[in-house]
Design an enzyme around this catalytic site. Structure first.
Site, PDB file in Angstrom:
ATOM      1  N   ARG A  62       7.578  43.790  34.030  1.00 38.47           N
ATOM      2  CA  ARG A  62       8.770  44.542  33.647  1.00 38.47           C
ATOM      3  C   ARG A  62      10.030  43.769  34.007  1.00 38.47           C
ATOM      4  O   ARG A  62      10.613  43.075  33.184  1.00 38.47           O
ATOM      5  CB  ARG A  62       8.762  45.940  34.298  1.00 38.47           C
ATOM      6  N   ASP A  63      10.404  43.812  35.257  1.00 38.28           N
ATOM      7  CA  ASP A  63      11.646  43.165  35.673  1.00 38.28           C
ATOM      8  C   ASP A  63      11.570  41.656  35.493  1.00 38.28           C
ATOM      9  O   ASP A  63      12.574  40.994  35.238  1.00 38.28           O
ATOM     10  CB  ASP A  63      11.952  43.512  37.126  1.00 38.28           C
TER      11      ASP A  63
ATOM     12  N   HIS B 231      13.431  46.792  46.629  1.00 43.42           N
ATOM     13  CA  HIS B 231      13.405  45.906  45.461  1.00 43.42           C
ATOM     14  C   HIS B 231      14.546  44.908  45.610  1.00 43.42           C
ATOM     15  O   HIS B 231      15.720  45.280  45.554  1.00 43.42           O
ATOM     16  CB  HIS B 231      13.582  46.726  44.179  1.00 43.42           C
TER      17      HIS B 231
ATOM     18  N   HIS C  19      16.379  40.880  44.934  1.00 43.56           N
ATOM     19  CA  HIS C  19      16.522  39.674  44.112  1.00 43.56           C
ATOM     20  C   HIS C  19      16.936  38.515  45.013  1.00 43.56           C
ATOM     21  O   HIS C  19      17.418  38.711  46.127  1.00 43.56           O
ATOM     22  CB  HIS C  19      17.541  39.908  42.996  1.00 43.56           C
TER      23      HIS C  19
ATOM     24  N   CYS D 271      18.368  41.238  35.653  1.00 37.59           N
ATOM     25  CA  CYS D 271      18.809  42.394  34.875  1.00 37.59           C
ATOM     26  C   CYS D 271      19.747  41.963  33.762  1.00 37.59           C
ATOM     27  O   CYS D 271      20.786  41.350  34.021  1.00 37.59           O
ATOM     28  CB  CYS D 271      19.521  43.403  35.784  1.00 37.59           C
TER      29      CYS D 271
ATOM     30  N   ASN E 106      13.928  37.773  40.528  1.00 36.68           N
ATOM     31  CA  ASN E 106      13.415  38.597  41.613  1.00 36.68           C
ATOM     32  C   ASN E 106      12.984  37.720  42.783  1.00 36.68           C
ATOM     33  O   ASN E 106      12.797  36.511  42.652  1.00 36.68           O
ATOM     34  CB  ASN E 106      12.198  39.390  41.124  1.00 36.68           C
TER      35      ASN E 106
END
Length: 307
Positions: free
Chosen positions: A16-17, A208, A210, A241, A250
């Site tokens: 996903r990310d 979460h 980065h 993002c 990430n």
């Protein structure tokens, strides 16, 4: 073998990310191959896709197909990003049971990312929770821009606590604290995680992070020490993002695992992850950002983690 304590589970968010900023689209079959490889290697949780609009995030266009091909046992370990009750409904119909309901602490980023105010997103959360519960599912409260916003700058910790304590979010099983831009430092992370644990209802806390400013692993370890019991990472540090200027990849899953050393992670597991990670990033024409992967390819042959 050295083990880090206290332990936290890794959730790999590559599908996903990790993928949402890439210029290439992975076929459903390829996504399933990677997901099942990670599951077989022992990764305890994965984020496998997003219900974001395909015209906004093309890499997520086949998320429903991916969900539909996974077994119930596989889906029990998988999470899907959602931003509206309708997204929950569609993902649940395909078979998903774990939903990451995400919106931003800063209103400006929520408008850019989701197209509505933070208040509108929060007001819709009870409906999202009800839909998930109707199929035996769970919802996480995911608070993006918990530290800084690309449009507003510093985000006060009190704002995050206010959202976490809002009665409309009380049905969430977890609270995800997101360093969306990778601009936080360890003391900020530990302070906010400690406050979330102390001042909100008893829910699992997830971090979460980065690695934009090189603090990804340090922030993750700070979050774990402060009480986070799940942390997010992406293979090779892939991701970012598309609606947050200044955000890069990430925190690397390999780097987190090398630092935390869960029981299932051995040199052989790292070797397999390196193979998957290098193959995927080469396929996507993306740079390798994992220091652990680079170290594993070094010439320091006496070290058991070198391939």
């Amino acid at each position: 073998m050295y083990r880090f304590a206290p332990a936290a589970e890794l959730r790999d968010v590559t599908m996903r990310d990790g993928l949402q900023l890439t210029g290439k689209i992975l076929a459903t079959e390829r996504k399933l191959e990677i997901i099942r490889t990670l599951v077989d290697l022992g990764v305890p949780a994965l984020e496998i896709g997003s219900m974001a609009r395909a015209d906004k995030v093309p890499a997520m266009a086949n998320t429903l197909e991916v969900i539909g091909e996974l077994t119930a046992a596989e889906l029990a370990r998988c999470w899907v990003w959602v931003a509206t009750p309708r997204y929950v409904e569609k993902a649940a119909a395909a078979g998903a049971r774990n939903f990451q309901y995400c919106f931003s602490a800063s209103n400006s980023h929520n408008e850019a990312n989701i197209g509505r105010s933070t208040e509108v997103s929060l007001a819709a959360m009870p409906d999202a929770i009800d839909i998930a519960r109707s199929v035996g599912g769970a919802v996480e409260l995911c608070i993006a821009t918990s530290f800084t916003c690309p449009f507003e700058g510093h985000v006060p910790a009190d704002r995050v606590i206010e959202i976490a304590n809002d009665e409309r979010a009380t049905g969430a099983t977890d609270i995800v604290i997101c360093d969306t831009l990778g601009q936080a430092v360890p003391l900020q992370v530990s302070s906010l995680i400690e406050r979330v644990r102390a001042e909100t209802p008893d829910r699992r806390v997830v971090f979460h992070g980065h690695d934009t400013w090189g603090m990804g692993v340090a922030n993750t370890l700070a979050a774990i020490s402060a009480g986070a019991t799940m942390v997010d990472g992406s293979l090779g540090g892939l991701g970012g993002c598309p609606f947050a200027p200044g955000a890069s990849g990430n925190t690397s899953s390999e780097d987190i695992l090398f630092a935390t050393r869960p029981d299932w992670f051995e040199p052989e597991t790292l070797a397999a992850l390196v193979t998957v990670s290098e193959g995927l990033l080469a396929e996507l024409d993306e740079p390798m950002r994992s220091n652990t992967v680079q170290g594993a390819r070094s010439n320091a042959g006496a070290f058991e983690w070198v391939l």
